[in-house]
Design an enzyme around this catalytic site. Structure first.
Site, PDB file in Angstrom:
ATOM      1  N   GLU A  94       0.813  -1.191   0.000  1.00  0.00           N
ATOM      2  CA  GLU A  94       0.000   0.000   0.000  1.00  0.00           C
ATOM      3  C   GLU A  94       0.858   1.257   0.000  1.00  0.00           C
ATOM      4  O   GLU A  94       1.971   1.261   0.510  1.00  0.00           O
ATOM      5  CB  GLU A  94      -0.830  -0.036   1.273  1.00  0.00           C
ATOM      6  CG  GLU A  94      -1.903   0.991   1.295  1.00  0.00           C
ATOM      7  CD  GLU A  94      -2.521   0.963   2.667  1.00  0.00           C
ATOM      8  OE1 GLU A  94      -3.091  -0.071   3.029  1.00  0.00           O
ATOM      9  OE2 GLU A  94      -2.411   1.969   3.353  1.00  0.00           O
ATOM     10  N   CYS A 107       3.662   8.168   0.835  1.00  0.00           N
ATOM     11  CA  CYS A 107       4.322   7.242   1.752  1.00  0.00           C
ATOM     12  C   CYS A 107       4.355   5.868   1.079  1.00  0.00           C
ATOM     13  O   CYS A 107       3.304   5.341   0.724  1.00  0.00           O
ATOM     14  CB  CYS A 107       3.500   7.247   3.030  1.00  0.00           C
ATOM     15  SG  CYS A 107       4.024   6.080   4.237  1.00  0.00           S
ATOM     16  N   CYS A 114       7.289  -7.171   7.554  1.00  0.00           N
ATOM     17  CA  CYS A 114       8.545  -6.714   8.159  1.00  0.00           C
ATOM     18  C   CYS A 114       8.966  -7.747   9.200  1.00  0.00           C
ATOM     19  O   CYS A 114       8.136  -8.266   9.941  1.00  0.00           O
ATOM     20  CB  CYS A 114       8.368  -5.343   8.815  1.00  0.00           C
ATOM     21  SG  CYS A 114       9.892  -4.730   9.585  1.00  0.00           S
ATOM     22  N   CYS A 118       8.306  -4.680  15.868  1.00  0.00           N
ATOM     23  CA  CYS A 118       8.081  -3.635  16.882  1.00  0.00           C
ATOM     24  C   CYS A 118       6.667  -3.839  17.457  1.00  0.00           C
ATOM     25  O   CYS A 118       5.721  -4.091  16.706  1.00  0.00           O
ATOM     26  CB  CYS A 118       8.213  -2.246  16.264  1.00  0.00           C
ATOM     27  SG  CYS A 118       9.830  -1.966  15.499  1.00  0.00           S
ATOM     28  N   CYS A 121       3.417  -2.034  16.069  1.00  0.00           N
ATOM     29  CA  CYS A 121       3.275  -1.919  14.616  1.00  0.00           C
ATOM     30  C   CYS A 121       2.562  -3.129  14.021  1.00  0.00           C
ATOM     31  O   CYS A 121       2.974  -4.272  14.229  1.00  0.00           O
ATOM     32  CB  CYS A 121       4.677  -1.780  14.017  1.00  0.00           C
ATOM     33  SG  CYS A 121       4.692  -1.786  12.220  1.00  0.00           S
ATOM     34  N   CYS A 332       0.772   2.036   9.700  1.00  0.00           N
ATOM     35  CA  CYS A 332       1.597   0.908   9.283  1.00  0.00           C
ATOM     36  C   CYS A 332       0.920  -0.460   9.454  1.00  0.00           C
ATOM     37  O   CYS A 332       0.712  -0.919  10.554  1.00  0.00           O
ATOM     38  CB  CYS A 332       2.867   0.976  10.123  1.00  0.00           C
ATOM     39  SG  CYS A 332       4.253   0.177   9.387  1.00  0.00           S
TER      40      CYS A 332
END
Ligand code: SAH
Ligand code: SF4
Length: 392
Positions: A94, A107, A114, A118, A121, A332
Site C-alpha cells: 500500500e 508514503c 517486516c 516492533c 506496529c 503501518c
C-alpha cells in the site's frame, strides 16, 4: 526482454540506445521514449501516440512496462488517499498520499511485511513476506502519476510497510530513480528514508552524495525500554545507533510514537532531550495510531503537549504531529488487519503508512477538497466488495 523500469536512468538510456541501434531506428527516438518511463509516464507503449505504431508494438515486446494493479483506493475525509497495489503474486502493498497545502507526500512501502516485530506496529505483527524490487518500489509513485498526473508527489517518504534498510539494494536503486533528473526528478531533500537504524546500510546511505533525509525511529530514550518495544535493539543497540547518527553529517529527524504509560513520562522527555540535543535533531512526536497494537493506547492529548513542551524547554525542536487518515486505517500495516477480513479481493498482504502531519497552525487553512462529505466516514473504490465503516 528488458525490465526497463527496474533500471536507473543511465542504464535504461544505454539499454534503449542499444535496442534502437539494433533495430536501425534513429537515435533521437530515445529522447521521445525515455520521458515516457518516469517524467510523462504511459501505462502502456500503446499510449505513447507520438511514436509510430510499429515502434510502439516493438517496444511492448522488448521493453514491457511493468504495472502494479490498483485493487483498492480509499479516500479519507481529511483528504488522505490510500492505494492498495496488487503485486501479481498474491501479495499486495500500500501507498498513502497525504495532501497538505501545495505539498503531496506519498508514503511508500519497501517490503511486504517486516521481520522486525516492533510491538506497536501492525506490519511487525505480520512478519516478513518478501522484499520489493526496485520497480515495485518506484512504480508506487509511477502508478499514482498514471491515475492523475496532478497527483504527482512533491515528497516521498519510506514510511510504509517494511524496513527500507533491510532491502538496501532495491532502495538504493529506487532512490536514484526517484531523484534523477531523467527519473521522477524529486529533490533529494524531499525524499525521506525512515529506519530503525540498520547500521551497515545506514553507512551506505550516509555515503551517498545526495541530501536524502533520514528519519530514525527511536521511540524509547533508553536501551532497556527500546529493547521492550523494538527487538532490533538486541542487534543494533541505541548507543551505536546514536553514534552512527552523529556521523551522518546531515540533520536527522527522530521519530517518537507516544504510547500511554510506556514512553510518555516527562522524565523520559528529559532523557530524549539528552539524545536529541547533541545531534541538533528534530523530534517528531507521533500519536500511536490505534489499530497498530490493540493492547497499547495513545498518550492522552494533554500528556503529548506536556511532553512536547518539556523537550522544547531543553532547547530541542519538537513537533507534535496529528494523525491523518484515521478513518481509513492509514497506519503501518493496519489496512491488512482490517481488509483481510473484509475484502476478498486482497488475497494476502496489505501494507500501510503512519500518516501524520503537524498540528494546524493558528492561521486558517483551507478545508481539504475531498469529495467525501464531512460525516461520511470512508469511501472505498475496490475491485472487491465495497466496504464502509464508522470512525472510531
Ligand atoms: N520500518 C521503518 C519504516 C516503516 S514504519 C521504520 O520503522 O522506521 C514508519 C513509521 O511508522 C516508523 O516511525 C514506525 O515506528 C511508525 N509506526 C509503526 N506503527 C505505528 C503506530 N501504530 N502508530 C504510529 N506510528 C507507527
Ligand atoms: Fe518494521 Fe518499522 Fe513496523 Fe518496526 S515500525 S515492525 S521496523 S515496519
Amino acid at each position: 526482454m528488458v525490465d526497463v523500469l527496474s533500471l536507473v536512468p543511465n542504464a535504461s538510456g544505454v539499454a534503449l540506445a542499444q535496442w534502437l541501434e539494433e533495430r536501425g531506428e534513429p537515435a533521437y527516438r530515445a529522447r521521445q521514449i525515455l520521458p515516457r518511463l518516469w517524467q510523462r509516464p504511459v501505462g502502456s507503449w500503446d499510449d505513447a501516440t507520438e511514436l509510430p505504431a510499429a515502434l510502439r508494438r516493438a517496444l511492448a515486446g522488448a521493453l514491457p512496462l511493468r504495472r502494479l494493479s490498483l485493487s483498492t483506493r480509499q479516500v479519507s475525509q481529511d483528504g488522505t488517499e490510500k492505494f492498495l497495489w496488487d503485486l501479481g503474486d498474491g501479495e499486495a502493498v500500500e501507498s498513502v498520499l497525504i495532501p497538505e497545502g501545495k505539498r503531496r507526500t506519498l508514503c511508500i512501502s519497501s517490503q511486504v511485511g517486516c521481520a522486525l516485530g516492533c510491538v506497536f506496529c501492525a506490519t511487525g505483527r505480520m512478519g516478513f513476506r518478501r522484499n520489493l524490487s526496485v520497480a515495485e518500489i518506484v512504480c508506487q509513485v509511477r502508478e499514482v502519476m498514471l491515475l492523475d498526473v496532478a497527483l504527482k508527489p512533491t515528497n516521498v517518504v519510506f514510511m510504509g510497510m517494511g524496513e527500507p534498510l533491510l532491502n538496501w539494494e532495491a532502495v538504493d536503486g529506487a532512490l536514484t530513480i526517484l531523484n534523477h533528473a531523467d527519473g521522477v526528478a524529486i529533490g533529494a531533500r524531499h525524499i525521506t528514508v525512515s529506519t530503525v537504524g540498520i547500521l551497515p546500510s545506514l553507512a551506505k546511505l550516509a555515503q551517498r552524495p545526495e541530501q536524502f533525509r533520514l528519519a530514525l525511529s527511536l521511540h524509547a530514550p533508553t536501551p532497556e525500554l527500546r529493547h521492550a518495544l523494538m527487538p532490533i535493539e538486541k542487534k543494533y543497540a541505541l548507543p551505536a545507533v546514536m553514534e552512527a547518527l552523529a556521523r551522518f553529517r546531515r540533520r536527522v529527524t527522530l521519530e517518537y510514537v507516544l504510547i500511554e504509560g510506556k514512553n510518555d513520562a516527562l522524565e523520559q522527555a528529559d532523557q530524549l532531550a539528552q539524545l536529541a540535543r547533541p545531534l541538533g535533531a528534530l523530534v517528531n512526536l507521533l500519536p500511536l495510531h490505534p489499530g497498530g497494537a490493540p493492547d497499547l493506547s495513545p498518550s492522552p492529548r494533554a500528556r503529548m503537549i506536556a511532553f512536547e513542551r518539556r523537550l522544547r524547554r531543553h532547547g530541542v525542536e519538537a513537533v507534535l504531529r496529528r494523525s491523518r487518515g484515521l478513518d481509513i486505517s492509514a497506519a503501518c500495516g493496519q489496512l491488512r488487519v482490517e481488509l483481510e477480513a473484509t475484502l476478498a479481493s486482497s488475497s494476502r498482504v496489505v501494507s500501510s503508512c503512519t500518516t501524520t502531519r503537524p498540528r494546524p497552525r493558528a492561521r486558517r487553512t483551507r478545508r481539504p477538497t475531498s469529495s467525501v462529505p464531512r460525516r461520511t466516514t470512508m469511501r472505498v473504490e475496490s475491485s472487491g466488495p465495497t466496504v464502509s465503516g464508522a470512525l472510531p
